[in-house]
Design a protein around this motif. Structure first.
Motif, PDB file in Angstrom:
ATOM      1  N   GLU A  87     129.244  57.694  80.792  1.00 51.69           N
ATOM      2  CA  GLU A  87     127.958  57.529  79.943  1.00 51.69           C
ATOM      3  C   GLU A  87     126.507  57.871  80.217  1.00 51.69           C
ATOM      4  OE1 GLU A  87     128.175  57.089  76.524  1.00 51.69           O
ATOM      5  OE2 GLU A  87     130.422  57.254  76.708  1.00 51.69           O
ATOM      6  N   ASN A  94     124.103  60.859  79.133  1.00 52.93           N
ATOM      7  CA  ASN A  94     122.802  60.546  78.802  1.00 52.93           C
ATOM      8  C   ASN A  94     121.604  61.066  79.935  1.00 52.93           C
ATOM      9  OD1 ASN A  94     122.603  58.700  76.524  1.00 52.93           O
ATOM     10  ND2 ASN A  94     124.656  58.323  77.317  1.00 52.93           N
ATOM     11  N   ARG A  95     121.901  61.195  81.048  1.00 52.86           N
ATOM     12  CA  ARG A  95     121.001  61.630  82.045  1.00 52.86           C
ATOM     13  C   ARG A  95     121.522  63.059  82.776  1.00 52.86           C
ATOM     14  NH1 ARG A  95     117.723  57.078  84.290  1.00 52.86           N
ATOM     15  NH2 ARG A  95     117.310  58.517  85.789  1.00 52.86           N
ATOM     16  N   ASP A 100     126.201  51.165  77.917  1.00 59.49           N
ATOM     17  CA  ASP A 100     124.970  51.126  76.880  1.00 59.49           C
ATOM     18  C   ASP A 100     123.740  50.371  77.525  1.00 59.49           C
ATOM     19  OD1 ASP A 100     126.002  53.020  75.150  1.00 59.49           O
ATOM     20  OD2 ASP A 100     126.418  51.368  73.607  1.00 59.49           O
ATOM     21  N   ILE A 152     122.444  52.001  80.698  1.00 60.70           N
ATOM     22  CA  ILE A 152     121.396  53.331  80.278  1.00 60.70           C
ATOM     23  C   ILE A 152     120.149  52.658  80.109  1.00 60.70           C
ATOM     24  CG2 ILE A 152     121.135  55.168  78.773  1.00 60.70           C
ATOM     25  CD1 ILE A 152     124.322  55.410  78.849  1.00 60.70           C
TER      26      ILE A 152
END
Ligand SMILES: [Zn+2]
Length: 218
Positions: A84, A88-89, A143, A146
């Motif tokens: 994840e 996201n990065r 989540d 992040i």
């Protein structure tokens, strides 16, 4: 998949896992390490194994979207968190997750470490936030990590440990060592009256320096 790139990532993950072991930063449970191969795949340490008895080709190749993997060894149960973060990065190509003692100590108190050390601000990007408490190896944990890592290269995870990420795995490993050192300094400074925070103008300077040095968007 580019086989040479995959092999290089496996080698890098293996080497970093051994470096972490020899650094004395790990005790008890290991934590886990990964490197991005490309947009689709990552190489990650296997679940619950003694790294010294493994070889580089046993670092598990995992699909970032589906979490499906190749070979007989299961990936770390925290593979979802790594996947994840890669999704996201886009700036991140290496991730180190530890349960190191001082980071975990502050994480159990669920205290955000203010910007108190220069190398902390330069390498990690500012304060070290605490990701909310969640069950390990869940989307919720991903989540929470992040969110805590937003604009940062490192964070604590409540009652669990620490996580760091950077443009290379080598840099993510350095970031994990800076988290551990900062946590130790923070705890020690509390015994002599508490740390004094670095002024915001200097944090801005360090942040600019960091962004320019690493070519990140401002
Ligand atoms: Zn963990």
């Amino acid at each position: 998949m580019d086989k040479e790139k995959a092999k290089a990532a496996q080698q890098e993950v293996y080497k970093t896992a051994l470096d972490m072991y020899h650094s004395g930063m790990v005790s008890g449970t290991w934590g886990n390490i990964s490197a991005r191969i490309n947009e689709e795949y990552m190489a990650i340490t296997p679940s619950g194994m003694n790294y010294e008895r493994l070889s580089p080709d046993q670092m598990v190749i995992v699909n970032i979207d589906s979490l499906s993997y190749e070979g007989p060894l299961k990936p770390s149960i925290e593979a979802i968190v790594h996947a994840e973060i890669y999704k996201n990065r886009p700036d991140v190509n290496g991730i180190v997750h530890t349960h190191s003692t001082y980071a975990l100590t502050v994480a159990t108190a669920r205290k955000e470490i203010p910007p108190v050390c220069e190398d902390q601000v330069q390498i990690l990007g500012g304060s070290i936030r605490v990701a909310d408490y969640t069950m390990p190896g869940t989307k919720e944990m991903a989540d929470a990590c992040i969110k805590a890592l937003d604009g940062r290269q490192g964070a604590l995870i409540a009652n669990h440990g620490a996580i760091s990420c950077d443009v290379t795995l080598a840099k993510a490993f350095v970031a994990s060592q800076i988290i551990e050192k900062t946590a130790m300094v923070y705890i020690n400074s509390m015994a002599i009256g508490g740390p004094v925070e670095i002024p915001q103008k200097d944090i801005d300077f360090f942040s600019d320096f960091f962004r320019n040095k690493y070519g990140q968007k401002s």
